[in-house]
Motif scaffolding. Structure first.
Motif, mmCIF file in Angstrom:
data_model
loop_
_atom_site.group_PDB
_atom_site.id
_atom_site.type_symbol
_atom_site.label_atom_id
_atom_site.label_comp_id
_atom_site.label_asym_id
_atom_site.label_seq_id
_atom_site.Cartn_x
_atom_site.Cartn_y
_atom_site.Cartn_z
ATOM 1 N N LEU A 1 0.806 -1.221 0.000
ATOM 2 C CA LEU A 1 0.000 0.000 0.000
ATOM 3 C C LEU A 1 0.839 1.270 0.000
ATOM 4 O O LEU A 1 0.335 2.343 -0.333
ATOM 5 C CB LEU A 1 -0.944 0.008 1.215
ATOM 6 C CG LEU A 1 -2.131 -0.964 1.149
ATOM 7 C CD1 LEU A 1 -2.975 -0.854 2.412
ATOM 8 C CD2 LEU A 1 -2.996 -0.688 -0.083
ATOM 9 N N ASP A 2 2.102 1.161 0.396
ATOM 10 C CA ASP A 2 2.953 2.345 0.439
ATOM 11 C C ASP A 2 3.762 2.536 -0.839
ATOM 12 O O ASP A 2 4.635 3.408 -0.894
ATOM 13 C CB ASP A 2 3.912 2.252 1.635
ATOM 14 C CG ASP A 2 3.172 2.329 2.967
ATOM 15 O OD1 ASP A 2 2.259 3.170 3.081
ATOM 16 O OD2 ASP A 2 3.504 1.532 3.866
ATOM 17 N N VAL A 3 3.487 1.746 -1.877
ATOM 18 C CA VAL A 3 4.220 1.881 -3.126
ATOM 19 C C VAL A 3 3.984 3.275 -3.712
ATOM 20 O O VAL A 3 2.900 3.841 -3.601
ATOM 21 C CB VAL A 3 3.793 0.775 -4.132
ATOM 22 C CG1 VAL A 3 2.348 0.978 -4.567
ATOM 23 C CG2 VAL A 3 4.710 0.766 -5.337
ATOM 24 N N ASP A 4 5.001 3.830 -4.316
ATOM 25 C CA ASP A 4 4.942 5.210 -4.802
ATOM 26 C C ASP A 4 4.377 5.260 -6.222
ATOM 27 O O ASP A 4 5.029 5.738 -7.156
ATOM 28 C CB ASP A 4 6.348 5.833 -4.763
ATOM 29 C CG ASP A 4 6.301 7.321 -5.070
ATOM 30 O OD1 ASP A 4 5.220 7.925 -4.913
ATOM 31 O OD2 ASP A 4 7.348 7.874 -5.480
ATOM 32 N N ASP A 5 3.164 4.745 -6.389
ATOM 33 C CA ASP A 5 2.486 4.778 -7.688
ATOM 34 C C ASP A 5 0.990 4.643 -7.435
ATOM 35 O O ASP A 5 0.498 3.552 -7.143
ATOM 36 C CB ASP A 5 2.972 3.644 -8.587
ATOM 37 C CG ASP A 5 2.444 3.767 -10.019
ATOM 38 O OD1 ASP A 5 1.308 4.262 -10.192
ATOM 39 O OD2 ASP A 5 3.152 3.364 -10.961
ATOM 40 N N PRO A 6 0.233 5.748 -7.512
ATOM 41 C CA PRO A 6 -1.206 5.697 -7.212
ATOM 42 C C PRO A 6 -1.970 4.707 -8.081
ATOM 43 O O PRO A 6 -2.965 4.137 -7.647
ATOM 44 C CB PRO A 6 -1.674 7.136 -7.467
ATOM 45 C CG PRO A 6 -0.439 7.967 -7.323
ATOM 46 C CD PRO A 6 0.685 7.113 -7.824
ATOM 47 N N TYR A 7 -1.511 4.487 -9.314
ATOM 48 C CA TYR A 7 -2.182 3.542 -10.197
ATOM 49 C C TYR A 7 -2.106 2.124 -9.619
ATOM 50 O O TYR A 7 -3.111 1.408 -9.551
ATOM 51 C CB TYR A 7 -1.546 3.571 -11.584
ATOM 52 C CG TYR A 7 -2.120 2.565 -12.559
ATOM 53 C CD1 TYR A 7 -3.246 2.882 -13.316
ATOM 54 C CD2 TYR A 7 -1.549 1.312 -12.719
ATOM 55 C CE1 TYR A 7 -3.783 1.965 -14.209
ATOM 56 C CE2 TYR A 7 -2.073 0.382 -13.604
ATOM 57 C CZ TYR A 7 -3.189 0.711 -14.349
ATOM 58 O OH TYR A 7 -3.713 -0.201 -15.221
ATOM 59 N N ALA B 1 -4.007 11.991 -12.234
ATOM 60 C CA ALA B 1 -4.234 13.382 -11.852
ATOM 61 C C ALA B 1 -5.717 13.729 -11.886
ATOM 62 O O ALA B 1 -6.223 14.457 -11.017
ATOM 63 C CB ALA B 1 -3.445 14.307 -12.782
ATOM 64 N N TYR B 2 -6.419 13.216 -12.886
ATOM 65 C CA TYR B 2 -7.862 13.485 -13.008
ATOM 66 C C TYR B 2 -8.623 12.921 -11.807
ATOM 67 O O TYR B 2 -9.443 13.614 -11.196
ATOM 68 C CB TYR B 2 -8.391 12.881 -14.303
ATOM 69 C CG TYR B 2 -9.900 12.767 -14.345
ATOM 70 C CD1 TYR B 2 -10.691 13.876 -14.608
ATOM 71 C CD2 TYR B 2 -10.533 11.547 -14.088
ATOM 72 C CE1 TYR B 2 -12.074 13.770 -14.625
ATOM 73 C CE2 TYR B 2 -11.904 11.432 -14.103
ATOM 74 C CZ TYR B 2 -12.674 12.548 -14.375
ATOM 75 O OH TYR B 2 -14.039 12.444 -14.392
ATOM 76 N N HIS B 3 -8.374 11.660 -11.454
ATOM 77 C CA HIS B 3 -9.125 11.053 -10.362
ATOM 78 C C HIS B 3 -8.791 11.705 -9.014
ATOM 79 O O HIS B 3 -9.665 11.766 -8.137
ATOM 80 C CB HIS B 3 -8.848 9.552 -10.308
ATOM 81 C CG HIS B 3 -9.486 8.793 -11.432
ATOM 82 N ND1 HIS B 3 -10.846 8.777 -11.642
ATOM 83 C CD2 HIS B 3 -8.956 8.034 -12.432
ATOM 84 C CE1 HIS B 3 -11.135 8.046 -12.697
ATOM 85 N NE2 HIS B 3 -9.999 7.582 -13.199
ATOM 86 N N GLU C 1 4.421 16.463 -11.607
ATOM 87 C CA GLU C 1 4.895 15.978 -10.314
ATOM 88 C C GLU C 1 5.081 14.462 -10.319
ATOM 89 O O GLU C 1 5.987 13.922 -9.673
ATOM 90 C CB GLU C 1 3.894 16.384 -9.225
ATOM 91 C CG GLU C 1 4.318 16.020 -7.809
ATOM 92 C CD GLU C 1 3.281 16.446 -6.787
ATOM 93 O OE1 GLU C 1 3.648 17.157 -5.835
ATOM 94 O OE2 GLU C 1 2.101 16.077 -6.944
ATOM 95 N N LEU C 2 4.230 13.744 -11.051
ATOM 96 C CA LEU C 2 4.326 12.285 -11.128
ATOM 97 C C LEU C 2 5.553 11.824 -11.909
ATOM 98 O O LEU C 2 5.934 10.657 -11.826
ATOM 99 C CB LEU C 2 3.062 11.712 -11.773
ATOM 100 C CG LEU C 2 1.803 11.710 -10.889
ATOM 101 C CD1 LEU C 2 0.569 11.422 -11.725
ATOM 102 C CD2 LEU C 2 1.943 10.681 -9.767
#
Length: 507
Positions: free
Chosen positions: A9-15, A200-202, A160-161
């Motif tokens: 859950l802490d992975v640096d990728d929101p997808y 970014a949209y979500h 930023e991503l």
């Protein structure tokens, strides 16, 4: 599985985070049977604790990503409805409060990186995706203040991503070249820029939700549903019973057949004794069937009405007097959208609210001579489940399924990987099937004992109606074809009422 997902859950990728939380909900949703103090219930509680610690109020990983938050909400709603003991103390599972996120940066049009970020949007993303999220904005109204702010937030987040044209431009162009032929369809490989844009949209949509401005384009549901149903429902099986050969192979006279051809409905279709090795009697509750052969077509709709005893004969008379039964004389089923198959049948989102005076509700179903007629009200057994995911994991179309009220009365649960339902003893209670060439369509069958119990003192009326058609050149159609259509002589109908002692009367 929950332990593995929790570690990521802490992975640096929101997808990745969003897809993992979605997959976890899909995995949980197959456990609909009671498990009091059992291993699944304990596992689910630990998972909900993890979601609380990361994303809810006071969590360590605040996010405004609305799709991810929808999966979190769905997990808690699932527990609240089917495994309430798994809900952590101090959490209202039906009104979650998410951790507050920091204000979003914005990228103005004169920013040196603005043009580079805007090129990731693709065709019409700005107008039809970002723009559609802004309530009160007109189509192509690019100067709307709230739209300008949303677009600026999306561009800043893309940068930023990690989007850099120098890093991704070449591979991006190669992806576009290789997937161009999938225009209008889901491409097998998506662009990096598209991924960042949707993240970014979500996240921007989540901020709108937090501010009380949830997107509701065209008056629809503000719920932002994902593009994949994580329960991976399979397409319903082919109908197990023989289907009626309405369109005859014989070289009979098409002119006489169009107005008087026999359209039979065998008892094995109306009320099969067995489906999927479950005996005891079934009823064809809802559906559509079309038979096409050698230039002839017959189609038919199936409806089940629950009528008060005093309304049975007036309804039968009204049906017989109608020259044409289309144009919603038999009102279509209420349509349920923005609900995942994984939420069937337990989620109250499947419930239909009937109110003739509220435009946001569904009008009561009634048979009417015309729009001024108060009509004869009736009850129904099903709704149309309209999940229309373009993903390969979607059902690929709409199907009729038992209503929330029907499923709730008998505590029905979903059969793993299907849209069929079973009772708590594991016995199948609802079966959705489809037809294949030369037939087309789908049907919902319900166990007769459950239908009779649900009907109570009401009478069960099964109705089928449709039309016969012949293939002609419509630019020069014969007069007898036009006459048959104008007079509705090509229409057929069957009506029958059922008694709880297994007798039936048909007209």
């Amino acid at each position: 599985m929950f332990d593995l997902v929790a570690r990521m859950l802490d992975v640096d990728d929101p997808y990745i985070t969003e897809r993992l939380v979605g997959a976890a909900f899909g995995a949980a949703s197959v456990h609909q049977m009671p498990d009091p103090d059992g291993p699944f219930e304990h596992s689910l509680q630990a998972w909900l604790d993890q979601l609380r610690g990361h994303f809810l109020d006071g969590g360590t990983t605040p996010t405004s990503h609305e799709q991810l938050r929808e999966y979190v909400r769905a997990a808690y709603e699932f527990a609240a409805n089917l495994h309430p003991a798994a809900v952590p103390d101090g959490v209202d599972p039906l009104a979650l409060t998410f951790a507050t996120t920091a204000p979003a940066p914005e990228m103005d049009d004169d920013d040196p990186h603005a043009e580079e970020c805007a090129r990731t949007f693709g065709m019409d993303f700005e107008n039809y995706v970002i723009g559609a999220a802004i309530n009160g904005r007109d189509n192509y109204q690019f100067d709307h203040p709230a739209y300008r702010k949303a677009r600026a937030e999306v561009m800043a987040r893309i940068w930023e991503l990690g989007w850099r044209e120098a890093d991704f431009g070449t591979v991006e162009e190669a992806i576009v070249m290789r997937t161009g032929r999938y225009s209008g369809m889901r491409a097998p490989v998506e662009r990096y820029g598209k991924k960042y844009g949707w993240i970014a949209y979500h996240e921007m949509v989540g901020r709108l939700v937090d501010a009380g401005r949830a997107p509701a384009p065209f008056g629809g549901s503000p719920r932002q549903m994902p593009d994949i149903d994580p329960s991976f429902p399979t397409v319903p099986p082919v109908a197990p019973m023989p289907l009626p050969e309405w369109a005859p192979k014989e070289r009979t006279d098409s002119r006489s057949w169009l107005t008087s051809g026999m359209v039979e409905l065998p008892e094995a279709l109306w009320s099969p004794q067995e489906i999927h090795q479950v005996e005891g009697g079934w009823l064809l509750a809802e559906g559509y069937l079309e038979h096409r052969l050698a230039g002839r077509t017959v189609f038919g709709f199936f409806r089940t009405l629950l009528l008060d005893g005093a309304d049975v004969e007036p309804a039968r008379q009204l049906i017989s007097e109608q020259s044409y039964l289309g144009n919603e004389f038999f009102p279509s089923l209420p349509t349920i959208r923005d609900v995942l198959a994984a939420e069937m049948p337990w989620s109250p989102r499947l419930a239909v609210r009937f109110d003739d005076d509220d435009p946001s509700a569904v009008p009561h179903r009634a048979l009417r001579r015309d729009w001024q007629d108060d009509g004869i009200r009736f009850g129904q057994l099903a709704v149309e489940f309209g999940w229309e995911s373009t993903s390969e994991t979607g059902l690929g179309g709409a199907y009729d399924v038992p209503s929330y009220e029907f499923a709730d009365q008998f505590k029905l649960r979903q059969l793993l990987g299907t849209v069929d339902l079973v009772s708590l003893d594991g016995r199948r209670a609802a079966a959705v099937v489809r037809a294949v060439k030369p037939w087309r369509g789908h049907m919902l069958f319900l166990r007769r004992d459950l239908v009779e119990c649900f009907a109570g003192n009401r009478t069960i009326m099964q109705v089928a109606w449709g039309e016969r058609e012949v293939a002609v050149d419509w630019h020069a159609a014969p007069a007898w074809v036009r006459d048959a259509q104008r007079s509705h002589a090509n229409l057929w109908r069957h009506v029958r009422t059922l008694e709880t002692n297994q007798r039936s009367s048909e007209t």
